[in-house]
Design a protein around this motif. Sequence first.
Motif, short mmCIF file in Angstrom:
data_model
loop_
_atom_site.label_atom_id
_atom_site.label_comp_id
_atom_site.label_asym_id
_atom_site.label_seq_id
_atom_site.Cartn_x
_atom_site.Cartn_y
_atom_site.Cartn_z
N THR A 114 1.64 53.23 96.66
CA THR A 114 0.76 53.98 95.76
C THR A 114 0.84 53.43 94.35
OG1 THR A 114 2.50 55.59 95.29
CG2 THR A 114 0.99 56.12 97.08
N ARG A 115 -0.25 53.51 93.64
CA ARG A 115 -0.30 53.02 92.26
C ARG A 115 -0.45 54.16 91.26
NH1 ARG A 115 2.04 48.75 93.09
NH2 ARG A 115 0.98 47.05 94.10
N LYS A 116 -1.09 55.25 91.67
CA LYS A 116 -1.38 56.34 90.75
C LYS A 116 -0.20 57.30 90.67
CE LYS A 116 -6.26 56.04 91.31
NZ LYS A 116 -7.28 56.35 90.39
N ARG A 117 0.15 57.65 89.44
CA ARG A 117 1.31 58.51 89.19
C ARG A 117 1.15 59.88 89.84
NH1 ARG A 117 2.67 58.71 83.24
NH2 ARG A 117 3.49 56.67 83.71
N ARG A 118 -0.03 60.47 89.74
CA ARG A 118 -0.24 61.81 90.31
C ARG A 118 -0.09 61.79 91.83
NH1 ARG A 118 -2.16 65.62 86.79
NH2 ARG A 118 -3.05 64.84 84.86
N LEU A 119 -0.55 60.72 92.46
CA LEU A 119 -0.39 60.60 93.91
C LEU A 119 1.08 60.45 94.28
CD1 LEU A 119 -1.80 60.42 96.65
CD2 LEU A 119 -2.00 57.95 96.30
N ARG A 120 1.82 59.67 93.50
CA ARG A 120 3.26 59.52 93.75
C ARG A 120 3.97 60.86 93.65
NH1 ARG A 120 4.60 54.11 90.22
NH2 ARG A 120 3.69 52.65 91.70
N VAL A 121 3.63 61.63 92.62
CA VAL A 121 4.26 62.94 92.43
C VAL A 121 3.84 63.87 93.56
CG1 VAL A 121 4.36 64.97 90.94
CG2 VAL A 121 4.49 62.69 89.95
N GLY A 122 2.54 63.88 93.88
CA GLY A 122 2.02 64.76 94.92
C GLY A 122 2.59 64.48 96.29
N LEU A 123 2.85 63.23 96.59
CA LEU A 123 3.45 62.88 97.87
C LEU A 123 4.98 62.84 97.80
CD1 LEU A 123 1.08 59.96 98.97
CD2 LEU A 123 1.13 62.29 99.87
N GLY A 124 5.50 62.42 96.66
CA GLY A 124 6.94 62.20 96.53
C GLY A 124 7.76 63.46 96.57
N ILE A 125 7.31 64.51 95.89
CA ILE A 125 8.09 65.75 95.85
C ILE A 125 8.20 66.38 97.24
CG2 ILE A 125 8.17 68.10 94.94
CD1 ILE A 125 7.17 66.91 92.28
N PRO A 126 7.09 66.57 97.96
CA PRO A 126 7.24 67.11 99.32
C PRO A 126 8.05 66.19 100.23
CG PRO A 126 4.95 67.22 98.62
CD PRO A 126 5.68 66.44 97.59
N LEU A 127 7.91 64.88 100.06
CA LEU A 127 8.68 63.93 100.86
C LEU A 127 10.18 64.09 100.60
CD1 LEU A 127 8.29 61.58 102.84
CD2 LEU A 127 8.24 60.05 100.88
N CYS A 128 10.56 64.24 99.35
CA CYS A 128 11.98 64.45 99.00
C CYS A 128 12.50 65.73 99.64
CB CYS A 128 12.16 64.53 97.49
SG CYS A 128 12.02 62.99 96.62
#
Length: 179
Positions: A59-73
């Motif tokens: 992913t390149r977009k910060r919002r997408l990283r946050v949106g996917l990263g937090i639930p993934l963690c």
Amino acid sequence: LTGAVPEDVLGYAVALTTGNRDGLSNLCQENLKTAGIYHALALSGMHLAALMGLLYALTRKRRLRVGLGIPLCIVFTLVTGARATMVRAAVMQIVLLLAPMMRREEDPLTSLGLAALLLTLQNPWSIFGWGMQLSFVSMAGIILLSNRIFLYLYGDRKRKKRWKRGLRKLWQGGLTSLS
């Protein structure tokens, strides 16, 4: 995993991916302890960091990283049993993901402190656990030492930029392990 992994190594595969060691026989566990490599089956922040590294690469977009990263963690931490080391890693990763979104700098020491606070509030006796102590001390060493050692060995930022990216990453990885 049952169809993809042979039966004789299925217990190891499950232990390496989920942290669940129930599939290992007592003899296998004792052999790993005797060899001094039983800890290799423990999931750690490194596993979560690798997973988040994959997310960053895709992913390149910060919002997408946050949106996917937090639930993934959160999901990864829950699936692996929510041990102190994984909770520490997840809290740190979530704080580091949220910092730019909240217009704050990414500060690993602050995220480490918040993780320590949350874990000790949840269970004050957890501070006496070896796993938690080693997790926090190793992270503090990495945060405080790895970049300083690199800069000491290879000079200032201008010289650092001249290093080819791959070689620099290789050296930083080794120095992180040393730290």
